[in-house]
Design a protein around this motif. Structure first.
Motif, PDB file in Angstrom:
ATOM      1  N   ASP A  17       0.833  -1.200   0.000  1.00 58.53           N
ATOM      2  CA  ASP A  17       0.000   0.000   0.000  1.00 58.53           C
ATOM      3  C   ASP A  17       0.872   1.256   0.000  1.00 58.53           C
ATOM      4  O   ASP A  17       0.657   2.186  -0.784  1.00 58.53           O
ATOM      5  CB  ASP A  17      -0.928  -0.001   1.219  1.00 58.53           C
ATOM      6  CG  ASP A  17      -1.862   1.191   1.239  1.00 58.53           C
ATOM      7  OD1 ASP A  17      -2.972   1.094   0.684  1.00 58.53           O
ATOM      8  OD2 ASP A  17      -1.476   2.245   1.804  1.00 58.53           O
ATOM      9  N   SER A  18       1.900   1.275   0.861  1.00 59.95           N
ATOM     10  CA  SER A  18       2.802   2.419   0.927  1.00 59.95           C
ATOM     11  C   SER A  18       3.574   2.575  -0.374  1.00 59.95           C
ATOM     12  O   SER A  18       3.754   3.695  -0.875  1.00 59.95           O
ATOM     13  CB  SER A  18       3.772   2.238   2.100  1.00 59.95           C
ATOM     14  OG  SER A  18       4.714   3.279   2.147  1.00 59.95           O
ATOM     15  N   ARG A  21       1.477   4.100  -3.220  1.00 60.65           N
ATOM     16  CA  ARG A  21       1.255   5.542  -3.044  1.00 60.65           C
ATOM     17  C   ARG A  21       2.527   6.341  -3.321  1.00 60.65           C
ATOM     18  O   ARG A  21       2.504   7.340  -4.048  1.00 60.65           O
ATOM     19  CB  ARG A  21       0.781   5.823  -1.615  1.00 60.65           C
ATOM     20  CG  ARG A  21      -0.529   5.157  -1.236  1.00 60.65           C
ATOM     21  CD  ARG A  21      -0.835   5.408   0.235  1.00 60.65           C
ATOM     22  NE  ARG A  21      -1.842   4.490   0.752  1.00 60.65           N
ATOM     23  CZ  ARG A  21      -2.863   4.864   1.518  1.00 60.65           C
ATOM     24  NH1 ARG A  21      -3.014   6.135   1.816  1.00 60.65           N
ATOM     25  NH2 ARG A  21      -3.721   3.976   1.961  1.00 60.65           N
ATOM     26  N   GLN A  22       3.628   5.900  -2.737  1.00 61.62           N
ATOM     27  CA  GLN A  22       4.858   6.689  -2.793  1.00 61.62           C
ATOM     28  C   GLN A  22       5.629   6.506  -4.095  1.00 61.62           C
ATOM     29  O   GLN A  22       6.085   7.479  -4.697  1.00 61.62           O
ATOM     30  CB  GLN A  22       5.747   6.330  -1.598  1.00 61.62           C
ATOM     31  CG  GLN A  22       5.133   6.691  -0.259  1.00 61.62           C
ATOM     32  CD  GLN A  22       6.010   6.308   0.915  1.00 61.62           C
ATOM     33  OE1 GLN A  22       7.203   6.041   0.765  1.00 61.62           O
ATOM     34  NE2 GLN A  22       5.441   6.266   2.102  1.00 61.62           N
ATOM     35  N   SER A  28      -4.717   7.352  -2.722  1.00 62.27           N
ATOM     36  CA  SER A  28      -4.836   6.492  -1.547  1.00 62.27           C
ATOM     37  C   SER A  28      -5.974   5.492  -1.673  1.00 62.27           C
ATOM     38  O   SER A  28      -5.825   4.319  -1.287  1.00 62.27           O
ATOM     39  CB  SER A  28      -5.040   7.344  -0.293  1.00 62.27           C
ATOM     40  OG  SER A  28      -3.927   8.171  -0.066  1.00 62.27           O
ATOM     41  N   ALA A  31      -4.932   2.641  -4.078  1.00 63.41           N
ATOM     42  CA  ALA A  31      -3.920   1.782  -3.467  1.00 63.41           C
ATOM     43  C   ALA A  31      -4.555   0.887  -2.410  1.00 63.41           C
ATOM     44  O   ALA A  31      -4.293  -0.328  -2.370  1.00 63.41           O
ATOM     45  CB  ALA A  31      -2.819   2.637  -2.851  1.00 63.41           C
ATOM     46  N   GLU A  32      -5.393   1.462  -1.582  1.00 63.20           N
ATOM     47  CA  GLU A  32      -6.038   0.684  -0.531  1.00 63.20           C
ATOM     48  C   GLU A  32      -6.979  -0.362  -1.121  1.00 63.20           C
ATOM     49  O   GLU A  32      -7.047  -1.498  -0.639  1.00 63.20           O
ATOM     50  CB  GLU A  32      -6.806   1.606   0.415  1.00 63.20           C
ATOM     51  CG  GLU A  32      -7.421   0.882   1.601  1.00 63.20           C
ATOM     52  CD  GLU A  32      -8.084   1.826   2.582  1.00 63.20           C
ATOM     53  OE1 GLU A  32      -8.469   1.363   3.665  1.00 63.20           O
ATOM     54  OE2 GLU A  32      -8.210   3.025   2.260  1.00 63.20           O
TER      55      GLU A  32
END
Length: 255
Positions: A17-18, A21-22, A28, A31-32
């Motif tokens: 997930d991180s 996003r990054q 968000s 991704a979630e």
């Protein structure tokens, strides 16, 4: 396929997930949504999970974006990381798609690629650099052929890493450079194995093995100590496109 551990699946969701996003710049909610989808499949239907997750990544464009980060941003990152420690002519041993060495060649480093034949899909085109197949390298008579040999995140794919290390030791005149994602308390064996299988058989379809021979930094240092003196060790927490820490080991080989 054996079920993945709950702790590895939970860590997969958090880390991926991180990363989405990054590194991929995903909103968000998207991704979630993807990581919730993947988590549910890995828990409830592990035998079918990877195929369904791969299909989801393909249909949403995640696969293309993620691979672009791996083949471009990650390759450049690792090339810049290891470049200061390369001396003379370089052999990229088990080079994958060759992206790291392509960047290194732009820095004026003399690079030769080597890979197992047939391990990657035919549409994986290597850069236009000198190439020797692994079988041909192994068949060469004993001698040192390259000033530096690099093994970038390949040893943990080997059922017997010592064999590949011995090839590097035979071919390197001056240095061996190793990049590995090592076992740590925050990156335990079950999560390392899940990510290995995900990258090799879900994000991309390769014939790479996942023998779960990840080691701690101390374990790799013990393996390489017979080849020479440890010149440099360095850890990086964040590698573009990879939710795992990495260690750099530079060995000045015995003359």
């Amino acid at each position: 396929m054996n079920a993945f551990t709950p702790s590895a699946i939970a860590q997969f969701r958090t880390k991926v997930d991180s990363l989405l996003r990054q590194d991929l710049g995903m909103p968000s909610d998207r991704a979630e949504g993807f990581t919730q989808f993947a988590e549910a499949l890995l828990f409830d239907n592990p035998d079918q999970a990877l195929a369904q997750i791969a299909q989801k990544m393909e249909s949403t464009g995640i696969r293309t974006k993620w691979n672009r980060v791996l083949w471009e941003t990650r390759s450049k990152f690792i090339a810049e990381w290891i470049a200061p420690y390369i001396v003379g002519a370089l052999l990229d041993l088990l080079c994958g798609h060759g992206g790291i060495s392509e960047f290194l060649s732009h820095y004026g480093i003399e690079v030769t690629l080597s890979e197992r034949e047939g391990i990657y899909p035919e549409d994986w085109k290597l850069p236009n650099l000198p190439y020797i197949s692994l079988s041909d390298l192994i068949a060469m008579p004993p001698a040192h052929y390259f000033d530096t040999v690099v093994l970038s995140t390949v040893l943990h794919h080997e059922s017997d890493p010592e064999v590949l290390l011995s090839v590097a030791g035979r071919l390197a005149k001056r240095r061996i450079i190793i990049v590995e994602n090592c076992l740590e308390s925050d990156y335990p064996p079950d999560f390392q194995l899940l990510m290995d299988i995900f990258f090799n058989h879900c994000l991309n379809l390769t014939d790479l093995e996942s023998p779960a021979v990840h080691r701690s930094i101390e374990g790799w240092l013990s393996s390489v100590s017979s080849y020479g003196k440890i010149y440099h060790i360095e850890r990086r927490e964040n590698i573009p496109g990879i939710p795992l820490s990495h260690q750099l080991i530079v060995i000045d080989v015995n003359s």
